[in-house]
Design an enzyme around this catalytic site. Sequence first.
Site, short mmCIF file in Angstrom:
data_model
loop_
_atom_site.label_atom_id
_atom_site.label_comp_id
_atom_site.label_asym_id
_atom_site.label_seq_id
_atom_site.Cartn_x
_atom_site.Cartn_y
_atom_site.Cartn_z
N GLU A 112 0.84 -1.20 0.00
CA GLU A 112 0.00 0.00 0.00
C GLU A 112 0.87 1.25 0.00
O GLU A 112 1.94 1.25 0.61
CB GLU A 112 -0.88 0.02 1.29
CG GLU A 112 -1.66 -1.24 1.50
CD GLU A 112 -2.46 -1.26 2.83
OE1 GLU A 112 -2.28 -0.34 3.65
OE2 GLU A 112 -3.25 -2.20 3.02
N LYS A 114 1.94 4.70 1.50
CA LYS A 114 1.82 5.21 2.87
C LYS A 114 1.45 6.68 2.80
O LYS A 114 2.26 7.54 2.45
CB LYS A 114 3.12 5.03 3.65
CG LYS A 114 2.99 5.47 5.08
CD LYS A 114 4.18 5.02 5.91
CE LYS A 114 4.02 5.44 7.34
NZ LYS A 114 4.01 6.89 7.52
N ASP A 116 0.52 10.39 3.91
CA ASP A 116 1.02 11.25 4.96
C ASP A 116 -0.09 12.18 5.40
O ASP A 116 -0.18 13.33 4.98
CB ASP A 116 2.22 12.04 4.44
CG ASP A 116 3.00 12.64 5.58
OD1 ASP A 116 2.75 12.26 6.73
OD2 ASP A 116 3.87 13.48 5.32
N TYR A 226 -7.60 1.66 5.25
CA TYR A 226 -6.61 0.61 4.98
C TYR A 226 -6.49 -0.44 6.07
O TYR A 226 -5.63 -1.31 5.99
CB TYR A 226 -5.23 1.24 4.75
CG TYR A 226 -4.84 2.28 5.79
CD1 TYR A 226 -4.63 1.93 7.11
CD2 TYR A 226 -4.70 3.61 5.43
CE1 TYR A 226 -4.29 2.86 8.06
CE2 TYR A 226 -4.35 4.57 6.37
CZ TYR A 226 -4.15 4.19 7.68
OH TYR A 226 -3.81 5.13 8.63
N LYS A 314 10.14 3.80 4.31
CA LYS A 314 10.13 5.26 4.17
C LYS A 314 10.90 5.70 2.93
O LYS A 314 11.94 5.11 2.59
CB LYS A 314 10.80 5.90 5.40
CG LYS A 314 10.12 5.56 6.70
CD LYS A 314 8.86 6.33 6.91
CE LYS A 314 9.11 7.61 7.67
NZ LYS A 314 7.85 8.28 8.06
N CYS A 408 13.91 42.82 20.36
CA CYS A 408 12.75 42.07 19.86
C CYS A 408 12.18 42.77 18.61
O CYS A 408 11.95 43.98 18.65
CB CYS A 408 11.70 41.99 20.96
SG CYS A 408 10.10 41.37 20.40
N CYS A 411 8.55 44.35 19.82
CA CYS A 411 8.39 45.43 20.82
C CYS A 411 9.68 46.22 21.03
O CYS A 411 9.68 47.17 21.82
CB CYS A 411 7.90 44.85 22.14
SG CYS A 411 9.12 43.82 22.96
N CYS A 426 12.49 37.22 24.22
CA CYS A 426 12.05 38.54 24.63
C CYS A 426 11.29 38.31 25.93
O CYS A 426 10.37 37.52 25.98
CB CYS A 426 11.12 39.14 23.58
SG CYS A 426 10.24 40.58 24.18
N CYS A 431 4.94 42.42 25.61
CA CYS A 431 5.25 42.29 24.17
C CYS A 431 3.99 41.85 23.41
O CYS A 431 3.40 40.82 23.74
CB CYS A 431 6.37 41.28 23.98
SG CYS A 431 6.70 40.89 22.26
C1 9MJ Z 1 -0.94 4.73 5.74
N1 9MJ Z 1 -0.56 5.70 6.54
O1 9MJ Z 1 -1.13 4.94 4.56
C2 9MJ Z 1 -1.35 1.84 7.70
N2 9MJ Z 1 -1.12 3.42 6.28
O2 9MJ Z 1 -1.77 -0.11 9.04
C3 9MJ Z 1 -1.44 2.29 5.60
N3 9MJ Z 1 -1.08 3.13 7.59
C4 9MJ Z 1 -1.42 1.15 8.95
N4 9MJ Z 1 -1.57 1.30 6.49
C5 9MJ Z 1 -1.74 -0.48 10.34
N5 9MJ Z 1 -1.57 2.20 4.27
C6 9MJ Z 1 -1.37 0.60 11.08
C7 9MJ Z 1 -1.16 1.64 10.20
#
Ligand code: 9MJ
Length: 588
Positions: A112, A114, A116, A226, A314, A408, A411, A426, A431
């Site tokens: 999958e 990931k 953010d 997910y 990551k 600062c 102020c 400061c 301020c």
């Molecule tokens: C994200 N952040 O896309 C999980 N996640 O599965 C996906 N996070 C996850 N799976 C179990 N695709 C804990 C977190």
Amino acid sequence: MDFAKRILEIQRIINNHNYRYYVLNNPIITDNQYDKLLRELEALEAKHPEMVTPDSPTQRVGAAPLTEFGAIQHAIPMQSLSNAMNDKELIAFDTHVKKLLNTDSEINYVAEPKLDGLGVELVYQDGIFQHGSTRGDGVTGEDITQNLKTIKAIPLKLRYGNNFIPSILEIRGEVFITKDGFNELNSIREASRENLFANPRNAAAGSLRQLDSNITAERPLSIFCYQPGTIEGVEFATHMEFLEALKKWGIPVNPYIRNIFGADEILKYHHDMESKRNDLPYEIDGTVYKVNSFSLQETLGIRSRSPRWAIAGKFKAQQVTTVIKDIDVQVGRTGAITPVARLEPVQVGGVTVTNATLHNQDEIDRKDVRIGDTVLVERAGDVIPKIVKVIIEKRPQNTEKYQIQNTCPICQHPVYRAKDEAVMRCQNLSCPAQIKGRIEHFVSRNAIDIDGFGEKLVEQLVNKNILSSVDKIFTLKYEDLANLERMADRSAKNILSAIENSKNTTFARFVYGLGIRNVGEHITKILDRHFNSDINAFMNSNRDDLDKIFEIGPIVSEGIVQFWEDSDNKNVVLSSINNGVNIAKPDL
Ligand code: 9MJ
């Protein structure tokens, strides 16, 4: 057609368009046509309020603002994933799984992207969205049901696509904002001089934490789900079967999710997604691999904070070069002075970056960052962009070393830097950059303790220029309060009486309320004893006097001396006393 039939029909049509848009990614009507349907439904429901059900598409907005979020316990803790920082660690994960399962065969994983964003849990009871929460500490989250309801990608009612609906369905997913949505939101905020969000993740988090869901409704939030929580009434053998069922129920699932086998396919997927990353309309910061079979997941089990059957790979931080146009110095609510580089706007993975923090003078010196420099900027995960290094070869002629001024920027009072501390501060009690925070601290329970003097009131009084320093609290009049929005006569009187009561205070409470750097409750008690509750003696103390006090070190005394060097701070204290503050002798 009778109205009841038409109401149900429009509800069904709207839900169907949501499904086509968010799950199938294949819309067949324009936004205008969609809005027209919604307006027709609103008009019909207004005439026949008895027909309005909580899962009607009209019920996403309009809830009254909350004063705080309630708490929700997760039936099954929401765990986080452990991270693999490179290919080697991804391979090690697969090797470990094979070893634990005692097999040489290729393992079947679900791969999958990931996302953010912000992890949330949604709970459906008999197909109707009941409530939703943030991840929180994994065990207890915040109840953000009203805000989640505004997200059109979240169905308020499940589709009967699987021919059955579980009695309880708990699912986890990630709420996010698209890159375009983020850039647009920030340009609107820039035009109205509001603080910019540092990245799409912060924008999504800030939008979900609104107590007023009508604000959330205006933010372009979406979701992909997910992960299962508790499910009652249906059993799945694999993670992929679960995801397929979600889609049929009308819940958005990321379209790049794949069924794969073994370490080679993990690496291939990871590299493919990394090369696609900048073309996706939303931010991803890696990939996730989950053992597909639920029974194998159970065999593998969980560690204290993360499952053994999953890993997050990551991506490397994204870097670009740009030019520093200027360096601004900001003052935080606690007086911390932070230099910020204003950059020539640059795209990093589809997100426009215009600022980077420079932290403090030491950091500026270490990297020798100057206005006009070309710099390498990095956006790593969810952090604010940082400057990796200066490209010295591109430095224009006649640049100068950058030095933060020792006053600062807000102020103009002198700033102070404690020995061994990198941050400049400061310490001016009045301020403008800090005044709201200073007042909130001054009136708080462990300081002079004014009941009912909350954040909202401080906000109103400071914005209307009624309060510009803490001593002005003691000269507030009935009209100052009663003329504020949503202030009842009774509340105004209660606040005035709480202010009167607070005037009889102690040395320790009052001094704690001043918020002198490093002077917490414990130190105020020591000072109280040493100066025998005499605030004048404390105000006029010098470095030698303070250094003699056992238990008080040089960093604390330095902060105190610098605080009193500012005569305006002394004036605020004297004015408080002139306006009735009475510092009693404590029972020591
Ligand atoms: C994200 N952040 O896309 C999980 N996640 O599965 C996906 N996070 C996850 N799976 C179990 N695709 C804990 C977190």
